[in-house]
Design a protein around this motif. Structure first.
Motif, short mmCIF file in Angstrom:
data_model
loop_
_atom_site.label_atom_id
_atom_site.label_comp_id
_atom_site.label_asym_id
_atom_site.label_seq_id
_atom_site.Cartn_x
_atom_site.Cartn_y
_atom_site.Cartn_z
N ALA A 1 0.83 -1.20 0.00
CA ALA A 1 0.00 0.00 0.00
C ALA A 1 0.87 1.25 0.00
CB ALA A 1 -0.94 0.00 1.20
N MET A 2 1.93 1.25 0.81
CA MET A 2 2.83 2.39 0.86
C MET A 2 3.55 2.58 -0.48
SD MET A 2 6.33 3.35 1.26
CE MET A 2 6.98 1.74 1.45
N LEU A 3 3.98 1.48 -1.09
CA LEU A 3 4.66 1.57 -2.39
C LEU A 3 3.72 2.09 -3.47
CD1 LEU A 3 6.76 -1.71 -2.31
CD2 LEU A 3 7.66 0.62 -2.44
N LEU A 4 2.46 1.64 -3.44
CA LEU A 4 1.48 2.15 -4.41
C LEU A 4 1.27 3.65 -4.21
CD1 LEU A 4 -1.21 -0.68 -4.41
CD2 LEU A 4 0.23 -0.01 -6.33
N ASN A 5 1.16 4.08 -2.97
CA ASN A 5 0.98 5.50 -2.67
C ASN A 5 2.19 6.31 -3.15
OD1 ASN A 5 -1.46 4.92 -1.46
ND2 ASN A 5 -0.66 5.02 0.60
N LYS A 6 3.37 5.78 -2.91
CA LYS A 6 4.61 6.48 -3.28
C LYS A 6 4.76 6.58 -4.79
CE LYS A 6 8.29 7.40 -0.55
NZ LYS A 6 8.25 8.67 0.15
N LEU A 7 4.52 5.48 -5.50
CA LEU A 7 4.73 5.46 -6.94
C LEU A 7 3.68 6.26 -7.70
CD1 LEU A 7 5.84 1.76 -7.50
CD2 LEU A 7 7.25 3.81 -7.70
N PHE A 8 2.45 6.27 -7.20
CA PHE A 8 1.37 6.95 -7.91
C PHE A 8 0.97 8.28 -7.28
CE2 PHE A 8 0.71 2.42 -9.05
CZ PHE A 8 0.96 2.55 -10.40
N ASP A 9 1.76 8.75 -6.32
CA ASP A 9 1.50 10.03 -5.65
C ASP A 9 0.04 10.16 -5.21
OD1 ASP A 9 4.10 11.00 -5.83
OD2 ASP A 9 3.77 11.73 -7.87
N GLY A 10 -0.42 9.16 -4.49
CA GLY A 10 -1.80 9.17 -4.01
C GLY A 10 -1.89 8.60 -2.62
N SER A 11 -3.13 8.35 -2.22
CA SER A 11 -3.35 7.75 -0.90
C SER A 11 -4.41 6.66 -1.00
CB SER A 11 -3.78 8.83 0.09
OG SER A 11 -4.96 9.44 -0.36
N PHE A 12 -4.47 6.02 -2.17
CA PHE A 12 -5.52 5.03 -2.40
C PHE A 12 -5.00 3.59 -2.31
CE2 PHE A 12 -3.49 6.09 -6.37
CZ PHE A 12 -3.28 4.86 -6.96
N GLY A 13 -3.75 3.39 -1.97
CA GLY A 13 -3.14 2.06 -1.99
C GLY A 13 -3.86 1.04 -1.13
N ILE A 14 -4.09 1.36 0.13
CA ILE A 14 -4.74 0.40 1.03
C ILE A 14 -6.18 0.13 0.61
CG2 ILE A 14 -5.47 2.12 2.74
CD1 ILE A 14 -4.15 -1.36 3.61
N TYR A 15 -6.83 1.16 0.09
CA TYR A 15 -8.23 0.99 -0.34
C TYR A 15 -8.32 0.12 -1.58
CZ TYR A 15 -8.72 4.82 2.92
OH TYR A 15 -8.66 5.60 4.05
N THR A 16 -7.36 0.25 -2.47
CA THR A 16 -7.32 -0.59 -3.66
C THR A 16 -7.13 -2.06 -3.27
OG1 THR A 16 -6.37 1.23 -4.93
CG2 THR A 16 -6.15 -0.97 -5.86
N ILE A 17 -6.21 -2.29 -2.37
CA ILE A 17 -5.93 -3.65 -1.93
C ILE A 17 -7.16 -4.25 -1.25
CG2 ILE A 17 -4.56 -5.03 -0.31
CD1 ILE A 17 -2.25 -3.03 -0.91
N LEU A 18 -7.78 -3.50 -0.35
CA LEU A 18 -8.98 -3.99 0.34
C LEU A 18 -10.12 -4.24 -0.63
CD1 LEU A 18 -8.91 -1.84 3.59
CD2 LEU A 18 -8.31 -4.26 3.33
N LEU A 19 -10.27 -3.37 -1.63
CA LEU A 19 -11.33 -3.56 -2.63
C LEU A 19 -11.11 -4.85 -3.42
CD1 LEU A 19 -13.80 -2.49 -4.16
CD2 LEU A 19 -12.21 -1.30 -5.69
N ILE A 20 -9.88 -5.09 -3.83
CA ILE A 20 -9.58 -6.32 -4.57
C ILE A 20 -9.83 -7.55 -3.71
CG2 ILE A 20 -7.70 -7.64 -5.64
CD1 ILE A 20 -6.63 -4.90 -6.65
N MET A 21 -9.45 -7.46 -2.43
CA MET A 21 -9.69 -8.59 -1.53
C MET A 21 -11.19 -8.83 -1.33
SD MET A 21 -6.67 -7.94 1.27
CE MET A 21 -7.05 -9.32 2.34
N LEU A 22 -11.95 -7.75 -1.18
CA LEU A 22 -13.41 -7.90 -1.02
C LEU A 22 -14.06 -8.46 -2.28
CD1 LEU A 22 -14.32 -4.66 0.95
CD2 LEU A 22 -14.59 -7.02 1.72
N LEU A 23 -13.63 -7.99 -3.43
CA LEU A 23 -14.17 -8.52 -4.68
C LEU A 23 -13.82 -10.00 -4.84
CD1 LEU A 23 -13.49 -5.56 -7.13
CD2 LEU A 23 -15.71 -6.39 -6.35
N GLY A 24 -12.59 -10.35 -4.52
CA GLY A 24 -12.18 -11.76 -4.57
C GLY A 24 -12.99 -12.61 -3.62
N GLY A 25 -13.24 -12.10 -2.41
CA GLY A 25 -14.06 -12.83 -1.44
C GLY A 25 -15.48 -13.01 -1.93
N GLY A 26 -16.03 -11.97 -2.55
CA GLY A 26 -17.38 -12.08 -3.10
C GLY A 26 -17.47 -13.09 -4.22
N LEU A 27 -16.48 -13.08 -5.10
CA LEU A 27 -16.47 -14.04 -6.21
C LEU A 27 -16.29 -15.47 -5.70
CD1 LEU A 27 -14.32 -12.06 -8.79
CD2 LEU A 27 -16.76 -12.57 -8.95
N LEU A 28 -15.38 -15.63 -4.76
CA LEU A 28 -15.15 -16.97 -4.20
C LEU A 28 -16.37 -17.45 -3.41
CD1 LEU A 28 -12.83 -18.98 -4.24
CD2 LEU A 28 -12.07 -18.04 -2.07
#
Length: 132
Positions: free
Chosen positions: A57-84
């Motif tokens: 999450a920190m690396l995503l924030n650093k590379l893309f100059d944002g603060s959405f890293g942790i939210y992106t990861i959590l969203l992908i995990m939630l979507l994966g959980g829903g699909l599974l």
């Protein structure tokens, strides 16, 4: 109390930078105690996932100059959980939330490990070759 929290934050930050260290500490420590390699590996994976998520999450924030890293990861995990969960419901007629959570958590370990290596290489390359 504030000093304790600051100390825990610092410890987490140090361990998250190089997540191989907590993995090895937990793996060898638990294996020494229980003499069960499978359980030691699973526990080390589960604990290290927390550090990997924070670091990626920190690396995503650093590379893309944002603060959405942790939210992106959590969203992908939630979507994966829903699909599974949907696959499990269609196959068995019920959802075992514990199994779905465990599967997503362990898949996240592998996904975060790959992303950690990839993003570290990109960040290092960017720091070396594109210094402004």
């Amino acid at each position: 109390m504030q000093m304790l929290l600051d100390g825990l934050k610092s410890l987490y930050a140090y361990l998250a930078v190089i997540p191989v260290i907590p993995f090895l500490l937990i793996y060898f420590g638990y294996q020494f105690i229980t003499e069960d390699r499978k359980k030691a590996f699973r526990l080390a994976m589960d604990v290290t996932t927390v550090f990997l998520i924070g670091c990626v999450a920190m690396l995503l924030n650093k590379l893309f100059d944002g603060s959405f890293g942790i939210y992106t990861i959590l969203l992908i995990m939630l979507l994966g959980g829903g699909l599974l969960g949907n696959v499990q419901f269609r196959k068995k007629g019920a959802v075992d939330v514990k199994k779905v959570f465990r599967a997503i958590w362990r898949l996240s370990f592998f996904m975060m490990s790959v992303l950690y290596v990839l993003l570290m290489v990109i960040a290092a390359s960017k720091a070396i070759f594109f210094q402004a």
